[in-house]
Design a protein around this motif. Structure first.
Motif, short mmCIF file in Angstrom:
data_model
loop_
_atom_site.label_atom_id
_atom_site.label_comp_id
_atom_site.label_asym_id
_atom_site.label_seq_id
_atom_site.Cartn_x
_atom_site.Cartn_y
_atom_site.Cartn_z
N PHE A 90 -11.09 2.16 -4.61
CA PHE A 90 -10.42 0.97 -5.13
C PHE A 90 -9.15 0.68 -4.32
O PHE A 90 -8.91 -0.46 -3.91
CB PHE A 90 -10.08 1.20 -6.61
CG PHE A 90 -9.44 0.01 -7.27
CD1 PHE A 90 -10.22 -1.02 -7.79
CD2 PHE A 90 -8.05 -0.10 -7.36
CE1 PHE A 90 -9.63 -2.13 -8.39
CE2 PHE A 90 -7.46 -1.20 -7.95
CZ PHE A 90 -8.25 -2.21 -8.47
N THR A 91 -8.37 1.74 -4.10
CA THR A 91 -7.11 1.57 -3.36
C THR A 91 -7.38 1.01 -1.97
O THR A 91 -6.69 0.08 -1.50
CB THR A 91 -6.40 2.94 -3.23
OG1 THR A 91 -6.15 3.42 -4.54
CG2 THR A 91 -5.09 2.81 -2.49
N GLY A 104 -7.68 -5.86 1.30
CA GLY A 104 -7.86 -7.24 0.85
C GLY A 104 -9.29 -7.52 0.38
O GLY A 104 -9.61 -8.64 -0.01
N ALA A 105 -10.15 -6.49 0.43
CA ALA A 105 -11.52 -6.69 -0.07
C ALA A 105 -11.48 -6.99 -1.58
O ALA A 105 -12.27 -7.78 -2.09
CB ALA A 105 -12.36 -5.45 0.20
N ILE A 106 -10.56 -6.34 -2.27
CA ILE A 106 -10.26 -6.75 -3.65
C ILE A 106 -8.94 -7.50 -3.58
O ILE A 106 -7.92 -6.94 -3.14
CB ILE A 106 -10.12 -5.53 -4.59
CG1 ILE A 106 -11.47 -4.84 -4.73
CG2 ILE A 106 -9.59 -5.95 -5.96
CD1 ILE A 106 -11.45 -3.61 -5.63
N ARG A 107 -8.98 -8.77 -3.93
CA ARG A 107 -7.75 -9.55 -3.77
C ARG A 107 -7.60 -10.54 -4.92
O ARG A 107 -8.56 -10.82 -5.63
CB ARG A 107 -7.77 -10.28 -2.43
CG ARG A 107 -8.87 -11.32 -2.31
CD ARG A 107 -8.84 -11.92 -0.92
NE ARG A 107 -9.75 -13.07 -0.81
CZ ARG A 107 -9.46 -14.30 -1.17
NH1 ARG A 107 -8.28 -14.61 -1.67
NH2 ARG A 107 -10.35 -15.27 -1.03
N PRO A 108 -6.40 -11.06 -5.09
CA PRO A 108 -6.21 -12.03 -6.17
C PRO A 108 -6.83 -13.37 -5.77
O PRO A 108 -6.95 -13.66 -4.57
CB PRO A 108 -4.69 -12.14 -6.27
CG PRO A 108 -4.16 -11.68 -4.96
CD PRO A 108 -5.16 -10.77 -4.34
N GLU A 155 -4.22 -13.72 -0.16
CA GLU A 155 -5.00 -12.85 0.73
C GLU A 155 -5.08 -11.41 0.21
O GLU A 155 -6.09 -10.75 0.32
CB GLU A 155 -4.32 -12.81 2.11
CG GLU A 155 -4.37 -14.11 2.87
CD GLU A 155 -5.69 -14.25 3.59
OE1 GLU A 155 -5.93 -13.45 4.50
OE2 GLU A 155 -6.47 -15.15 3.20
N LYS A 156 -3.91 -10.97 -0.29
CA LYS A 156 -3.82 -9.57 -0.74
C LYS A 156 -2.90 -9.47 -1.94
O LYS A 156 -2.03 -10.33 -2.13
CB LYS A 156 -3.22 -8.70 0.37
CG LYS A 156 -4.18 -8.31 1.46
CD LYS A 156 -3.50 -7.34 2.42
CE LYS A 156 -4.47 -7.04 3.57
NZ LYS A 156 -3.89 -6.13 4.55
N PHE A 157 -3.05 -8.40 -2.68
CA PHE A 157 -2.05 -8.08 -3.70
C PHE A 157 -0.78 -7.58 -3.00
O PHE A 157 -0.87 -6.81 -2.02
CB PHE A 157 -2.57 -6.99 -4.65
CG PHE A 157 -3.54 -7.51 -5.68
CD1 PHE A 157 -3.10 -8.30 -6.73
CD2 PHE A 157 -4.90 -7.20 -5.59
CE1 PHE A 157 -3.98 -8.78 -7.69
CE2 PHE A 157 -5.79 -7.68 -6.54
CZ PHE A 157 -5.34 -8.47 -7.59
N THR A 158 0.37 -8.00 -3.48
CA THR A 158 1.65 -7.58 -2.89
C THR A 158 2.40 -6.59 -3.77
O THR A 158 3.23 -5.83 -3.29
CB THR A 158 2.57 -8.80 -2.69
OG1 THR A 158 2.75 -9.43 -3.98
CG2 THR A 158 2.00 -9.78 -1.69
N ASP A 159 2.15 -6.65 -5.09
CA ASP A 159 2.94 -5.87 -6.03
C ASP A 159 2.02 -5.26 -7.09
O ASP A 159 0.92 -5.78 -7.33
CB ASP A 159 3.97 -6.74 -6.76
CG ASP A 159 5.01 -7.29 -5.79
OD1 ASP A 159 4.70 -8.26 -5.07
OD2 ASP A 159 6.13 -6.74 -5.77
#
Ligand SMILES: O=P(O)(O)OC[C@H]1O[C@H](O)[C@H](O)[C@@H](O)[C@@H]1O
Length: 528
Positions: free
Chosen positions: A97-98, A104-108, A112-116
């Motif tokens: 998961f991490t 960015g494969a799991i993203r909001p 593009e990516k989770f930041t926080d």
């Protein structure tokens, strides 16, 4: 004791672990050989009890639970193949998961990516992740970690305000073993509303770490949250740092969790040795027992001389006090056991409360945590031949000596540096020391019946509040506190009712108070 005798005592009692580069010095605790000999039978029993516990005995008898946090770092020790597989798979899930979040494969949906990462949890579901984040997070982590660990509205607002521009790229982890802790639920509901207010679909940002089939687990599954990670029944909240509770937030921040587990495993092996002098956790338990007469008569002051270990004492507060602070022993005798823990960091404390430690009431013993490596890279000289790190080291030595000269005892734990390996080892060391001490004083270190009383009392206040509001609304005119109490069916609850209406009035909710606040008995209250 003169300097030569003290030096000899230091050498006699020094524990060193080569693989960990770890030292434990209990020479400045003033026990004698007769004391050690007298405790020996209790230790023999504690070693046996601990071995049983690791094999899966129901070490938490009134909750009918196994105590298995040791298996997390050495799954081969798990009592069944199924449990072992579960541990290994969970770790794999955390890493997979991490990795997907980082890539960015799991993203909001909108970035593009989770930041926080926003972690919501309390007690054992917050203190470990907070300690480890402060100790080990890189200066510029792949995701910045934030915490909501209370039901304080202003505290929640502060975190949400700081995050408001990045909420659309913030991953929310709700952590609760029971899945029913009200503070955590409140935090989660408030955060969920913040997402809704920004038109964001909360489940696409949400993860749960919780026990199977808890109400949080059910909610996460029914709303199809991004992921859920298990919190096993056999891991207690205060020993959960090396379960998914601590490992997922750590991994997301880029902390090497495998190395943390390795360090803990190495310390577990060292603290499994059934011989007092060869076992650092047993030596710690011996020192605690000596300090407080086996009754917690002295407080444990934890002073890490390293900023990054600031939260260690707060983490230990729960681990030690919730485990050992018990009314009854395992035979049902009233014993009122425990050891109070507090601390901050050296040398900062030297400019705050060390004055009292040196000269005031002698109701404590100190644990110095010393870190040998000052920093990565070279140091400037602040005086010829002297660095800031030399000062820190000198201040630790000086405080230790000054306390000893004034009959104040201390333990010194020395680690080579603050890194995942050594932090894992420290966690394991104290978990085991608490376990040993629990056996020595014959308490169940794995339940917390006292916490429940406070929770029930809080729930009854909220019930009373509902009755009060109903009584006021039905009445339609100002009422005295006594009249409210009667109408609410709680004539002996005037003081709690007064506090309820004062709080509601201060928040402009439902009620107004009339009269002089200095004379609460004369106040009248009306519905808004
Ligand atoms: O993880 P949770 O079930 O939400 O529990 C959070 C905390 O709740 C209680 O106060 C317990 O006494 C703690 O041991 C626990 O760590």
């Amino acid at each position: 004791m003169d300097a030569a005798a003290l030096w000899q005592r230091y050498q006699d009692w020094l524990y060193y672990h080569e693989g960990l580069g770890f030292y434990l010095d209990i020479s400045r605790m003033r026990f004698d050989d007769a004391f050690v000999a007298a405790l020996q039978p209790k230790f023999e029993r504690a070693f046996r009890d601990m071995a049983e516990l690791e094999k899966g005995a129901l070490a938490n008898p009134d909750e009918n639970r196994m105590v298995g946090h040791y298996w997390l770092r050495d799954p081969d020790l798990a009592p069944t193949a199924e449990l072992k597989q579960d541990i290994v798979e969970t770790l794999g899930q955390i890493e997979a998961f991490t990795q997907k979040v980082h890539s960015g494969a799991i993203r909001p949906p909108q970035a593009e990516k989770f930041t926080d990462v926003l972690s919501i949890g309390i007690g054992g579901s917050a203190l470990g992740p907070q300690f480890v984040a402060a100790a080990l997070a890189p200066d510029f982590p792949p995701l910045n970690l934030h915490f909501i660990d209370n039901t304080d509205p202003a505290g929640i607002d502060r975190v949400l305000t700081q995050l408001q521009d990045r909420l659309s790229s913030t991953l929310v982890i709700t952590i609760s073993k029971s899945g029913g802790t009200p503070e955590t639920r409140n935090g989660m509901l408030e955060v969920q509303k913040a997402y809704n207010d920004q038109g964001l679909n909360f489940p696409q940002y949400a993860i749960a770490i919780t026990g199977q089939d808890s109400s949080l687990d059910k909610l996460a599954k029914s709303e199809e949250w991004l992921a859920t990670f298990p919190m096993h029944d056999w891991v207690g909240g205060r020993t959960s740092e090396l379960s998914s509770v601590g490992l997922l937030p750590a991994a997301l921040q880029g902390i090497d969790i495998r190395t943390m587990l390795e360090g803990a495993k190495e310390m577990d092996a060292a603290t499994r040795i059934p011989n007092l002098k060869s076992n650092p956790a047993a030596l710690l338990a011996l020192a605690w027992y000596y300090a407080g007469n086996g009754r917690g008569e002295k407080d444990m002051v934890v002073l890490p001389y390293k900023d990054s270990l600031l939260l260690f004492s707060r983490y230990l507060q729960q681990l030690v006090m919730e485990s050992l602070g018990k009314e009854k022993d395992l035979n049902g005798q009233v014993v009122h056991q425990g050891i109070a823990v507090y601390g901050n960091k050296g040398s900062t404390d030297q400019h705050a409360y060390v004055q009292q430690l040196r000269e005031g009431v002698a109701n404590f013993f100190v644990t110095f945590i010393e870190v040998l490596r000052d920093r990565q890279g070279p140091s400037v000289e602040v005086e010829p031949g002297v660095t800031s790190g030399d000062y820190l080291s000198g201040l630790l030595q000086g405080t230790r000596r000054a306390l000893y000269e004034n009959q104040r005892d201390s333990i010194t734990v020395t680690i080579p540096q603050v890194d995942p390996y050594n932090v894992g080892a420290l966690i394991a060391l104290y978990e085991r020391a608490v376990g040993f001490y629990g056996f020595l004083v014959n308490v169940n270190a794995y339940h917390q019946p006292g916490v429940e009383a406070g929770k029930k009392a809080a729930a009854s206040v909220l019930d009373l509040q509902k009755q009060v509001v109903k009584a006021l609304q039905q009445s339609g005119q100002p009422l005295s506190l006594q009249a409210i109490a009667e109408k609410a069916g709680a004539p002996d609850q005037i003081e709690p009712i007064y506090k309820i209406v004062r709080h509601l009035a201060a928040n402009q909710r439902t009620v107004t108070l009339h009269g002089n606040p200095a004379q609460p008995n004369q106040l009248t209250v009306s519905a808004l």
